[in-house]
Design a protein around this motif. Sequence first.
Motif, PDB file in Angstrom:
ATOM      1  N   THR A 180      78.994  70.371 -16.574  1.00  0.00           N
ATOM      2  CA  THR A 180      80.282  70.858 -17.088  1.00  0.00           C
ATOM      3  C   THR A 180      81.224  71.186 -15.935  1.00  0.00           C
ATOM      4  N   THR A 181      80.675  71.700 -14.837  1.00  0.00           N
ATOM      5  CA  THR A 181      81.508  72.002 -13.675  1.00  0.00           C
ATOM      6  C   THR A 181      82.061  70.727 -13.049  1.00  0.00           C
ATOM      7  N   ALA A 182      81.210  69.730 -12.891  1.00  0.00           N
ATOM      8  CA  ALA A 182      81.670  68.448 -12.332  1.00  0.00           C
ATOM      9  C   ALA A 182      82.741  67.822 -13.207  1.00  0.00           C
ATOM     10  N   ASN A 183      82.558  67.892 -14.516  1.00  0.00           N
ATOM     11  CA  ASN A 183      83.535  67.312 -15.442  1.00  0.00           C
ATOM     12  C   ASN A 183      84.849  68.084 -15.421  1.00  0.00           C
ATOM     13  N   ALA A 184      84.753  69.417 -15.445  1.00  0.00           N
ATOM     14  CA  ALA A 184      85.971  70.234 -15.415  1.00  0.00           C
ATOM     15  C   ALA A 184      86.734  70.033 -14.116  1.00  0.00           C
ATOM     16  N   LEU A 185      86.007  69.958 -13.002  1.00  0.00           N
ATOM     17  CA  LEU A 185      86.653  69.762 -11.706  1.00  0.00           C
ATOM     18  C   LEU A 185      87.411  68.439 -11.674  1.00  0.00           C
ATOM     19  N   TYR A 186      86.762  67.370 -12.059  1.00  0.00           N
ATOM     20  CA  TYR A 186      87.411  66.060 -12.001  1.00  0.00           C
ATOM     21  C   TYR A 186      88.610  65.989 -12.949  1.00  0.00           C
ATOM     22  N   LEU A 187      88.431  66.408 -14.191  1.00  0.00           N
ATOM     23  CA  LEU A 187      89.516  66.315 -15.172  1.00  0.00           C
ATOM     24  C   LEU A 187      90.718  67.157 -14.752  1.00  0.00           C
ATOM     25  N   THR A 188      90.444  68.371 -14.250  1.00  0.00           N
ATOM     26  CA  THR A 188      91.543  69.259 -13.873  1.00  0.00           C
ATOM     27  C   THR A 188      92.292  68.730 -12.658  1.00  0.00           C
ATOM     28  N   LYS A 189      91.574  68.401 -11.611  1.00  0.00           N
ATOM     29  CA  LYS A 189      92.247  67.951 -10.388  1.00  0.00           C
ATOM     30  C   LYS A 189      92.936  66.609 -10.594  1.00  0.00           C
ATOM     31  N   ARG A 190      92.358  65.751 -11.433  1.00  0.00           N
ATOM     32  CA  ARG A 190      92.960  64.427 -11.643  1.00  0.00           C
ATOM     33  C   ARG A 190      94.212  64.517 -12.492  1.00  0.00           C
ATOM     34  N   TYR A 191      94.197  65.401 -13.489  1.00  0.00           N
ATOM     35  CA  TYR A 191      95.285  65.406 -14.466  1.00  0.00           C
ATOM     36  C   TYR A 191      96.119  66.687 -14.451  1.00  0.00           C
ATOM     37  N   LYS A 204      90.068  65.441 -37.514  1.00  0.00           N
ATOM     38  CA  LYS A 204      89.484  64.325 -36.762  1.00  0.00           C
ATOM     39  C   LYS A 204      90.507  63.207 -36.585  1.00  0.00           C
ATOM     40  N   LEU A 205      90.380  62.508 -35.451  1.00  0.00           N
ATOM     41  CA  LEU A 205      91.250  61.374 -35.139  1.00  0.00           C
ATOM     42  C   LEU A 205      90.419  60.103 -35.034  1.00  0.00           C
ATOM     43  N   ALA A 206      91.007  58.999 -35.433  1.00  0.00           N
ATOM     44  CA  ALA A 206      90.340  57.708 -35.295  1.00  0.00           C
ATOM     45  C   ALA A 206      90.350  57.293 -33.828  1.00  0.00           C
ATOM     46  N   GLN A 207      89.204  56.871 -33.324  1.00  0.00           N
ATOM     47  CA  GLN A 207      89.130  56.433 -31.935  1.00  0.00           C
ATOM     48  C   GLN A 207      90.088  55.274 -31.669  1.00  0.00           C
ATOM     49  N   LYS A 208      90.236  54.381 -32.637  1.00  0.00           N
ATOM     50  CA  LYS A 208      91.123  53.224 -32.434  1.00  0.00           C
ATOM     51  C   LYS A 208      92.568  53.673 -32.255  1.00  0.00           C
ATOM     52  N   ASP A 209      92.973  54.751 -32.946  1.00  0.00           N
ATOM     53  CA  ASP A 209      94.342  55.251 -32.790  1.00  0.00           C
ATOM     54  C   ASP A 209      94.531  55.898 -31.424  1.00  0.00           C
ATOM     55  N   ILE A 210      93.515  56.635 -30.967  1.00  0.00           N
ATOM     56  CA  ILE A 210      93.593  57.256 -29.645  1.00  0.00           C
ATOM     57  C   ILE A 210      93.675  56.185 -28.567  1.00  0.00           C
ATOM     58  N   LEU A 211      92.844  55.151 -28.699  1.00  0.00           N
ATOM     59  CA  LEU A 211      92.816  54.091 -27.685  1.00  0.00           C
ATOM     60  C   LEU A 211      94.067  53.228 -27.739  1.00  0.00           C
ATOM     61  N   ALA A 212      94.607  52.993 -28.946  1.00  0.00           N
ATOM     62  CA  ALA A 212      95.836  52.194 -29.067  1.00  0.00           C
ATOM     63  C   ALA A 212      97.002  52.914 -28.409  1.00  0.00           C
ATOM     64  N   ARG A 213      97.091  54.228 -28.625  1.00  0.00           N
ATOM     65  CA  ARG A 213      98.189  54.992 -28.019  1.00  0.00           C
ATOM     66  C   ARG A 213      98.046  55.009 -26.489  1.00  0.00           C
ATOM     67  N   GLY A 214      96.801  55.005 -26.008  1.00  0.00           N
ATOM     68  CA  GLY A 214      96.588  55.099 -24.565  1.00  0.00           C
ATOM     69  C   GLY A 214      96.395  53.762 -23.871  1.00  0.00           C
ATOM     70  N   LYS A 215      96.646  52.684 -24.571  1.00  0.00           N
ATOM     71  CA  LYS A 215      96.421  51.358 -23.979  1.00  0.00           C
ATOM     72  C   LYS A 215      97.247  51.195 -22.701  1.00  0.00           C
ATOM     73  N   GLY A 216      96.570  50.755 -21.649  1.00  0.00           N
ATOM     74  CA  GLY A 216      97.258  50.529 -20.382  1.00  0.00           C
ATOM     75  C   GLY A 216      97.394  51.761 -19.515  1.00  0.00           C
ATOM     76  N   THR A 217      96.885  52.909 -19.995  1.00  0.00           N
ATOM     77  CA  THR A 217      96.935  54.124 -19.187  1.00  0.00           C
ATOM     78  C   THR A 217      95.556  54.410 -18.596  1.00  0.00           C
ATOM     79  N   GLU A 218      95.543  55.135 -17.504  1.00  0.00           N
ATOM     80  CA  GLU A 218      94.273  55.483 -16.861  1.00  0.00           C
ATOM     81  C   GLU A 218      93.390  56.291 -17.796  1.00  0.00           C
TER      82      GLU A 218
END
Length: 335
Positions: free
Chosen positions: A81-92, A232-246
């Motif tokens: 959880t620490t590794a994940n929090a560190l990466y997500l926070t510093k990256r974004y 809940k959100l559909a994964q396809k909607d999340i991925l469609a909105r984020g297409k082309g983003t990191e």
Amino acid sequence: MPKIGKCNVSVVSKAKKSEFVDRLNAVYRSRNKCGSGRIPVIIDTDPGVDDALALKMAFGSPRLDIRFVCSVAGNVSIGLTTANALYLTKRYCGDVPVGRGSGSPLSRQATDASSVHGASGIGDYVIPPHSYRLDSDDGVESMYAVLRASDEPVTLVTLGPLTNIATLLSRHPDAKGLIERIYAMIASVDGTGNITEYAEFNAYCDPEALDAVVRSGIGIVFAPMHLGRDAKLAQKDILARGKGTEFGDMLSQVFRGYKDDAAGEGYVAMYDANAIEALLHPELYDFVRCTAEVDVGEHPGRTFLRPDANGGFCYLEIKDGPGLEKAMLDDLYPN
């Protein structure tokens, strides 16, 4: 309040604490946010797939002044959880300090939800090599330093078990007066559960911690278990909105290792996002005043949030489902 045991964190010297505070003040000065009207926030989290989504929503919001992010053991072990929090926070979220929190519950054996979130906590995504460094090995002490350094009370957003918060209040009782309120993804309204028949996962992981925080009298806004399924959100909607983003590319790998039967195939239960969205878009929720009861005995982590006009807490109900779905997608990928 029950006695708090030692946390699995390193001892931080006075010099390192001072260095952390100096770094914290430098960050605040560089942001130049005095009088900005943003809500000062500390996020306590155990990433976790839905944590990652909630964090991204928070990181992109101009309404939040995120002062500190602290990990806690929950969905996976504290190292992960620490590794994940560190990466997500510093990256974004750039310069926001990140600390390592409690590695085990106050008085119980740790459990996890790796069967849902994947062995690493973020599905099949593999964090790439990076040079990000943790700002604190004792996240609870650093949380206290952040609270003391603030010139106004700070809102806590908790997305995992409440071990860090209970430990904070035990070590530093005066911290209660420095906290505006807590927005917590935890508990169920009616005594039902998702890890046992009776208990929601975060409450079950450390019921003594939840009980201690409830008994402290700090105002809590509960984002209870059923909201995650309702929102809940559909994964396809999340991925469609984020297409082309990191971040969208990252999620395509995350979702491959995510298995939540409660959400249904192809969906993500947005448990943690409700704690963030209620801060960002309170008009999309009803805030139901209530009392709170926590079982630390026969059915550990079983909770009842009973409507009561004189209650000291609130729980959330979704007022505008379509509006919330749109807000979540917009907040995941802000313009």
